[in-house]
Design a protein around this motif. Structure first.
Motif, PDB file in Angstrom:
ATOM      1  N   LEU A  10       0.698  -1.239  -0.070  1.00 53.67           N
ATOM      2  CA  LEU A  10       0.118   0.024  -0.162  1.00 53.67           C
ATOM      3  C   LEU A  10       0.947   1.264   0.070  1.00 53.67           C
ATOM      4  N   THR A  11       2.219   1.246   0.640  1.00 56.09           N
ATOM      5  CA  THR A  11       2.922   2.186   0.554  1.00 56.09           C
ATOM      6  C   THR A  11       4.475   1.831   0.136  1.00 56.09           C
ATOM      7  N   SER A  24       0.833   5.231  -6.001  1.00 55.39           N
ATOM      8  CA  SER A  24      -0.165   5.572  -6.923  1.00 55.39           C
ATOM      9  C   SER A  24       0.075   5.108  -8.394  1.00 55.39           C
ATOM     10  N   GLY A  25      -0.775   5.421  -8.967  1.00 54.69           N
ATOM     11  CA  GLY A  25      -0.977   4.781 -10.351  1.00 54.69           C
ATOM     12  C   GLY A  25      -1.421   3.371 -10.414  1.00 54.69           C
TER      13      GLY A  25
END
Length: 86
Positions: A10-11, A19-20
């Motif tokens: 998630l990170t 993102s993306g």
């Protein structure tokens, strides 16, 4: 029992949301007594900590969110075999 574990990040390693359209996903296997035990073994092997609680579902399935030096990720655990390897 053998479990399949889907790890979805998630990170990134800096703690920023990924993102993306491309979210890194990896797959692992583990032998454990139940789905929660599989999460705990994965956590120990990857030097991670559980964020919140492990959510269990019928049929030896579970979902958990973990944090490690590599970032935050979710695990989806499901049985892949009823037998332990010998």
């Amino acid at each position: 029992m053998r479990f399949s574990i889907e790890q979805r990040h998630l990170t990134d390693t800096n703690g920023r949301p990924i993102s993306g359209g491309h979210i890194p996903v990896s797959f692992h296997t583990c032998e454990a007594e139940d789905a929660t035990d599989a999460v705990r073994l994965f956590m120990s092997d990857h030097k991670a900590e559980i964020i919140g609680t492990v959510v269990e579902f019928p049929g030896f399935q579970a979902v958990a969110t973990l944090r490690s030096p590599q970032g935050v990720f979710t695990l989806q655990v499901a049985p892949s075999s009823q037998q332990m390897r010998r």
